[in-house]
Design a protein around this motif. Structure first.
Motif, short mmCIF file in Angstrom:
data_model
loop_
_atom_site.label_atom_id
_atom_site.label_comp_id
_atom_site.label_asym_id
_atom_site.label_seq_id
_atom_site.Cartn_x
_atom_site.Cartn_y
_atom_site.Cartn_z
N ASN A 176 0.40 -1.49 0.50
CA ASN A 176 0.29 0.03 0.25
C ASN A 176 0.63 0.86 -0.20
OD1 ASN A 176 -2.73 -1.23 -0.13
ND2 ASN A 176 -1.86 -1.79 2.36
N VAL A 177 1.75 1.09 0.01
CA VAL A 177 2.90 2.16 0.15
C VAL A 177 2.53 3.32 -1.54
CG1 VAL A 177 5.17 2.57 0.10
CG2 VAL A 177 4.79 1.50 1.63
N ARG A 178 2.93 4.32 -1.39
CA ARG A 178 2.12 4.96 -2.01
C ARG A 178 3.48 6.70 -2.83
NH1 ARG A 178 -2.64 4.87 -4.77
NH2 ARG A 178 -4.17 3.48 -2.87
N ASN A 179 4.01 5.89 -4.47
CA ASN A 179 5.68 7.11 -4.71
C ASN A 179 5.07 8.23 -4.57
OD1 ASN A 179 3.98 7.41 -6.43
ND2 ASN A 179 5.01 5.60 -8.00
N SER A 180 6.07 8.94 -4.85
CA SER A 180 5.16 10.87 -5.76
C SER A 180 4.32 11.40 -6.09
CB SER A 180 6.67 11.33 -5.54
OG SER A 180 7.46 11.57 -5.46
N ASN A 181 4.16 10.29 -7.56
CA ASN A 181 2.53 10.10 -8.00
C ASN A 181 1.41 9.70 -7.46
OD1 ASN A 181 4.34 11.71 -10.47
ND2 ASN A 181 5.34 9.68 -10.62
N GLY A 182 1.25 8.87 -6.36
CA GLY A 182 0.63 8.72 -5.73
C GLY A 182 0.22 7.18 -5.51
#
Length: 274
Positions: A176-182
């Motif tokens: 569920n971890v999201r990057n800078s782009n969500g």
């Protein structure tokens, strides 16, 4: 003369020449101090001799350099990489183990763009190095680089199937971890072109998500069930305790009321069955 010795030192590290290195250290025991991470005396890439030997895979040179200047483990080149980073990128597992043993903190240090050594392993497709490093970086598996990408995100984007399978099967990753782009790792996968690797990776990630969901659901059921059954559990516990107490004070068959002259084992207060 001093500059000549330093050049010969770099040449020895680049060539894996242990004899030349030993001779240089015997001539000048402070030679390595002048090319340590606190000194500007490095090559054009700001690499120390330990960087060079680690990148080239010269284990004996690495050991000799470490014995003379262990602080070089934390030396950084112009891209913020220490010798351990370079050993991981090249897949030199024996050197990697040696450097980790000497300086565990070098494995936790980030390189340029906030990339961990796990990011570098993925970028250069070094599965065996990844397997060695991951257990030493528990709690940092989901660390993000400057773009907010984890090692899993990068592996999914580059279709590094074996590393993904290792991450899923042997580490505690968070899907569920999201990057800078969500985006999550699954979102990144969905942007790619369908293919054999795409299907395999998708199945792996979905299976993990189903397992996580199942565990979460079961945990919620248990947490909901406990308050509802709390009174029943308490009653049962009290009954068990009562029966155990009764069995202790009133054992089956009763107890001897007084000492017996015919039975030496019969003493007042002891259980008859005993």
């Amino acid at each position: 003369m001093e500059g000549s010795l330093e050049k010969r030192l770099y040449d020895a590290a680049a060539e894996g020449n242990t004899i030349s290195l030993q001779e240089l250290l015997e001539k000048d025991k402070f030679l390595l101090d002048r090319v340590s991470f606190t000194s500007p005396n490095k090559n054009s890439q700001q690499s120390s001799p330990l960087h060079i030997a680690s990148a080239e895979g010269y284990l004996e040179i690495v050991k000799k350099l470490l014995s003379a200047a262990p602080h070089m483990c934390l030396s950084r080149d112009c891209q913020g990489r220490n010798p351990l980073h370079l050993a991981a990128m090249r897949g030199h597992v024996e050197i990697l183990n040696t450097l980790i043993q000497e300086s565990p903190s070098a494995a936790r240090a980030k390189a340029g763009r906030d990339q961990t050594v796990l990011h570098l392993c993925v970028k250069h497709g070094q599965l065996e190095a990844f397997k060695i490093l991951a257990p030493n970086l528990k709690g940092r598996i989901d660390a993000k680089d400057v773009d907010g990408d984890t090692a899993l995100d990068m592996a999914v984007e580059d279709k590094q199937f074996e590393i993904i399978r290792y991450l899923v099967g042997s580490t505690e990753i968070d899907l569920n971890v999201r990057n800078s782009n969500g985006q999550t790792a699954i979102d990144i996968l969905e942007e790619g072109q369908p293919g054999v690797d795409y299907i395999q990776i998708k199945n792996i990630l979905r299976r993990v998500r189903r397992i996580d969901t199942k565990i979460q659901t079961q945990t919620q059921r248990i947490m909901k069930w406990l308050p509802e059954k709390g009174n029943v559990i308490m009653v049962v516990a009290v009954l068990i305790a009562t029966v155990a107490f009764q069995a202790g004070v009133s054992p089956a068959g009763g107890i001897w009321q007084e000492n017996s002259t015919q039975n030496s084992h019969a003493r007042a207060g002891e259980a008859v069955m005993a």
